[in-house]
Design a protein around this motif. Sequence first.
Motif, PDB file in Angstrom:
ATOM      1  N   LYS A 195       0.817  -1.216   0.000  1.00  0.00           N
ATOM      2  CA  LYS A 195       0.000   0.000   0.000  1.00  0.00           C
ATOM      3  C   LYS A 195       0.852   1.268   0.000  1.00  0.00           C
ATOM      4  CE  LYS A 195      -2.801  -0.561   3.529  1.00  0.00           C
ATOM      5  NZ  LYS A 195      -3.957  -0.323   4.445  1.00  0.00           N
ATOM      6  N   ASP A 196       1.942   1.248   0.759  1.00  0.00           N
ATOM      7  CA  ASP A 196       2.784   2.438   0.859  1.00  0.00           C
ATOM      8  C   ASP A 196       3.348   2.831  -0.503  1.00  0.00           C
ATOM      9  OD1 ASP A 196       2.318   2.572   3.565  1.00  0.00           O
ATOM     10  OD2 ASP A 196       4.138   1.471   4.105  1.00  0.00           O
ATOM     11  N   THR A 197       3.792   1.828  -1.263  1.00  0.00           N
ATOM     12  CA  THR A 197       4.310   2.099  -2.608  1.00  0.00           C
ATOM     13  C   THR A 197       3.214   2.655  -3.496  1.00  0.00           C
ATOM     14  OG1 THR A 197       6.021   0.393  -2.481  1.00  0.00           O
ATOM     15  CG2 THR A 197       5.296   1.045  -4.682  1.00  0.00           C
ATOM     16  N   TYR A 198       2.034   2.065  -3.425  1.00  0.00           N
ATOM     17  CA  TYR A 198       0.914   2.530  -4.252  1.00  0.00           C
ATOM     18  C   TYR A 198       0.614   3.996  -3.989  1.00  0.00           C
ATOM     19  CZ  TYR A 198      -3.803   3.254  -5.957  1.00  0.00           C
ATOM     20  OH  TYR A 198      -4.898   3.775  -6.602  1.00  0.00           O
ATOM     21  N   TYR A 199       0.457   4.370  -2.724  1.00  0.00           N
ATOM     22  CA  TYR A 199       0.091   5.752  -2.403  1.00  0.00           C
ATOM     23  C   TYR A 199       1.220   6.727  -2.716  1.00  0.00           C
ATOM     24  CZ  TYR A 199      -4.103   3.921  -0.200  1.00  0.00           C
ATOM     25  OH  TYR A 199      -5.306   3.303   0.019  1.00  0.00           O
ATOM     26  N   ALA A 200       2.465   6.275  -2.572  1.00  0.00           N
ATOM     27  CA  ALA A 200       3.591   7.147  -2.905  1.00  0.00           C
ATOM     28  C   ALA A 200       3.622   7.439  -4.401  1.00  0.00           C
ATOM     29  CB  ALA A 200       4.899   6.499  -2.463  1.00  0.00           C
ATOM     30  N   VAL A 201       3.405   6.408  -5.214  1.00  0.00           N
ATOM     31  CA  VAL A 201       3.439   6.573  -6.669  1.00  0.00           C
ATOM     32  C   VAL A 201       2.259   7.411  -7.144  1.00  0.00           C
ATOM     33  CG1 VAL A 201       3.255   5.365  -8.884  1.00  0.00           C
ATOM     34  CG2 VAL A 201       4.728   4.457  -7.083  1.00  0.00           C
ATOM     35  N   THR A 202       1.060   7.137  -6.632  1.00  0.00           N
ATOM     36  CA  THR A 202      -0.107   7.894  -7.078  1.00  0.00           C
ATOM     37  C   THR A 202      -0.022   9.352  -6.659  1.00  0.00           C
ATOM     38  OG1 THR A 202      -1.314   7.144  -5.107  1.00  0.00           O
ATOM     39  CG2 THR A 202      -1.667   5.922  -7.147  1.00  0.00           C
ATOM     40  N   LYS A 203       0.528   9.617  -5.481  1.00  0.00           N
ATOM     41  CA  LYS A 203       0.693  11.006  -5.045  1.00  0.00           C
ATOM     42  C   LYS A 203       1.680  11.732  -5.945  1.00  0.00           C
ATOM     43  CE  LYS A 203       1.739  13.893  -1.038  1.00  0.00           C
ATOM     44  NZ  LYS A 203       2.572  14.845  -1.788  1.00  0.00           N
ATOM     45  N   GLU A 204       2.760  11.039  -6.320  1.00  0.00           N
ATOM     46  CA  GLU A 204       3.768  11.627  -7.203  1.00  0.00           C
ATOM     47  C   GLU A 204       3.166  11.973  -8.562  1.00  0.00           C
ATOM     48  OE1 GLU A 204       7.874  10.216  -9.461  1.00  0.00           O
ATOM     49  OE2 GLU A 204       7.297   9.261  -7.579  1.00  0.00           O
ATOM     50  N   ASN A 205       2.331  11.064  -9.086  1.00  0.00           N
ATOM     51  CA  ASN A 205       1.698  11.328 -10.377  1.00  0.00           C
ATOM     52  C   ASN A 205       0.674  12.447 -10.301  1.00  0.00           C
ATOM     53  OD1 ASN A 205       2.458   9.302 -12.665  1.00  0.00           O
ATOM     54  ND2 ASN A 205       2.380   8.054 -10.822  1.00  0.00           N
ATOM     55  N   ASP A 207       0.766  14.942  -8.259  1.00  0.00           N
ATOM     56  CA  ASP A 207       1.455  16.205  -8.024  1.00  0.00           C
ATOM     57  C   ASP A 207       2.280  16.665  -9.213  1.00  0.00           C
ATOM     58  OD1 ASP A 207       0.391  16.262  -5.525  1.00  0.00           O
ATOM     59  OD2 ASP A 207       2.181  15.508  -4.501  1.00  0.00           O
ATOM     60  N   ALA A 208       2.405  15.798 -10.244  1.00  0.00           N
ATOM     61  CA  ALA A 208       3.232  16.145 -11.403  1.00  0.00           C
ATOM     62  C   ALA A 208       2.627  17.334 -12.146  1.00  0.00           C
ATOM     63  CB  ALA A 208       3.333  14.946 -12.343  1.00  0.00           C
ATOM     64  N   PRO A 209       3.465  18.273 -12.624  1.00  0.00           N
ATOM     65  CA  PRO A 209       2.941  19.432 -13.352  1.00  0.00           C
ATOM     66  C   PRO A 209       2.298  19.026 -14.662  1.00  0.00           C
ATOM     67  CG  PRO A 209       5.335  19.314 -13.531  1.00  0.00           C
ATOM     68  CD  PRO A 209       4.926  18.292 -12.500  1.00  0.00           C
ATOM     69  N   SER A 210       1.277  19.757 -15.066  1.00  0.00           N
ATOM     70  CA  SER A 210       0.572  19.470 -16.314  1.00  0.00           C
ATOM     71  C   SER A 210       1.447  19.791 -17.505  1.00  0.00           C
ATOM     72  CB  SER A 210      -0.717  20.289 -16.383  1.00  0.00           C
ATOM     73  OG  SER A 210      -1.299  20.171 -17.655  1.00  0.00           O
ATOM     74  N   THR A 211       1.300  18.965 -18.556  1.00  0.00           N
ATOM     75  CA  THR A 211       2.054  19.213 -19.793  1.00  0.00           C
ATOM     76  C   THR A 211       1.184  19.883 -20.840  1.00  0.00           C
ATOM     77  OG1 THR A 211       1.461  17.004 -20.595  1.00  0.00           O
ATOM     78  CG2 THR A 211       3.542  17.214 -19.397  1.00  0.00           C
ATOM     79  N   THR A 212      -0.040  20.283 -20.458  1.00  0.00           N
ATOM     80  CA  THR A 212      -0.937  20.934 -21.401  1.00  0.00           C
ATOM     81  C   THR A 212      -0.395  22.320 -21.746  1.00  0.00           C
ATOM     82  OG1 THR A 212      -2.800  19.804 -20.401  1.00  0.00           O
ATOM     83  CG2 THR A 212      -3.300  21.719 -21.782  1.00  0.00           C
ATOM     84  N   THR A 213      -0.408  22.672 -23.023  1.00  0.00           N
ATOM     85  CA  THR A 213       0.131  23.958 -23.458  1.00  0.00           C
ATOM     86  C   THR A 213      -0.829  25.078 -23.131  1.00  0.00           C
ATOM     87  OG1 THR A 213      -0.894  23.780 -25.628  1.00  0.00           O
ATOM     88  CG2 THR A 213       1.282  22.803 -25.365  1.00  0.00           C
ATOM     89  N   ASP A 214      -0.324  26.315 -23.098  1.00  0.00           N
ATOM     90  CA  ASP A 214      -1.145  27.478 -22.805  1.00  0.00           C
ATOM     91  C   ASP A 214      -2.246  27.666 -23.833  1.00  0.00           C
ATOM     92  OD1 ASP A 214       0.367  27.977 -20.596  1.00  0.00           O
ATOM     93  OD2 ASP A 214       1.701  29.401 -21.593  1.00  0.00           O
ATOM     94  N   ASP A 215      -1.986  27.235 -25.092  1.00  0.00           N
ATOM     95  CA  ASP A 215      -2.970  27.411 -26.144  1.00  0.00           C
ATOM     96  C   ASP A 215      -4.252  26.633 -25.847  1.00  0.00           C
ATOM     97  OD1 ASP A 215      -1.243  29.020 -27.514  1.00  0.00           O
ATOM     98  OD2 ASP A 215      -0.496  27.421 -28.825  1.00  0.00           O
ATOM     99  N   ASN A 216      -4.113  25.530 -25.091  1.00  0.00           N
ATOM    100  CA  ASN A 216      -5.276  24.704 -24.776  1.00  0.00           C
ATOM    101  C   ASN A 216      -5.757  24.924 -23.349  1.00  0.00           C
ATOM    102  OD1 ASN A 216      -5.275  23.556 -27.287  1.00  0.00           O
ATOM    103  ND2 ASN A 216      -4.024  21.793 -26.687  1.00  0.00           N
ATOM    104  N   SER A 217      -5.266  25.977 -22.688  1.00  0.00           N
ATOM    105  CA  SER A 217      -5.584  26.214 -21.290  1.00  0.00           C
ATOM    106  C   SER A 217      -7.086  26.334 -21.076  1.00  0.00           C
ATOM    107  CB  SER A 217      -4.879  27.485 -20.814  1.00  0.00           C
ATOM    108  OG  SER A 217      -5.178  27.726 -19.463  1.00  0.00           O
ATOM    109  N   CYS A 218      -7.617  25.474 -20.199  1.00  0.00           N
ATOM    110  CA  CYS A 218      -9.038  25.481 -19.819  1.00  0.00           C
ATOM    111  C   CYS A 218      -9.971  25.424 -21.030  1.00  0.00           C
ATOM    112  CB  CYS A 218      -9.355  26.707 -18.964  1.00  0.00           C
ATOM    113  SG  CYS A 218      -8.408  26.774 -17.421  1.00  0.00           S
ATOM    114  N   ALA A 219      -9.543  24.750 -22.080  1.00  0.00           N
ATOM    115  CA  ALA A 219     -10.356  24.649 -23.294  1.00  0.00           C
ATOM    116  C   ALA A 219     -10.822  23.222 -23.553  1.00  0.00           C
ATOM    117  CB  ALA A 219      -9.559  25.158 -24.493  1.00  0.00           C
TER     118      ALA A 219
END
Length: 265
Positions: A195-205, A207-219
């Motif tokens: 369980k500890d590994t699962y929650y650590a990995v899912t939290k990391e994912n 918290d990862a910054p979005s790769t969506t470009t500004d052109d598609n922001s909130c679209a």
Amino acid sequence: MKKFYFTLIFLTLLLTACTEETGTNNIETQDIQGIVTSTIETADKYDVSEFEEFELQEVIDGDTIRIKYNGSSEKVRFLLVDTPETNHETLGEQPFGPEAKAFTMELLAGQDTVYLEFDVSYRDKYKRLLAYIYTKDGISVQEQLLKNGLARVAYIYNPNTKHVNWFNSIQKTAQKSATGIWSVENYVTKRGYDKDTYYAVTKENNDAPSTTTDDNSCAIKGNINSKGNKIYHMPGQRDYENAIAEEMFCTEVEAEAAGFIPAKQ
């Protein structure tokens, strides 16, 4: 990353099967029924005429049921597979445990009997019955749990090893496609689930910054179609302009966290 989030969406739908009795989310209940219906339609059907048929009393866990056996109510542990726990005395609830139980419940829903294929030994050290479980239509419950990434091959003890090669081959396919329990690296171990590994990995994912470009922001358009399916459309996709947006999202992560799945085109 996409495989990870797709798996989470799929298993979120599976988990809603547990809420069917309360009727709190009819659309998602229909989704889980659709998933199991698809499984039933595509699953291999085996000849169960030589197996023993017993009254099904309840589903206890993803890998355990209760039947009426020789006049008594007895637990049956599924041979050669192990699903994550839902209510273990020491391990508690493990990720994908409720989903595995929901899947087994839905697969056996409406069935008053099940077919059991026994191996050499009928019981384990806890005096539980051990068997391979099949529906009336000949669907192997163990096979489908493994295929959908909701169980691992485990507890391989002689002489009950009749289907170990078959089950291992199914598991390898689920592993390669990172399905279910295999979507989080190192969550599945030789001794069970971490369980500890699962929650650590899912939290990391998460918290990862979005790769969506500004052109598609909130679209990103979140649309609910006539069947109640939640689908999101990205700018530039074929149906984007015609899609009616019930919700708008800035990132695909936000859309998928809200229960939407990506449009195919």
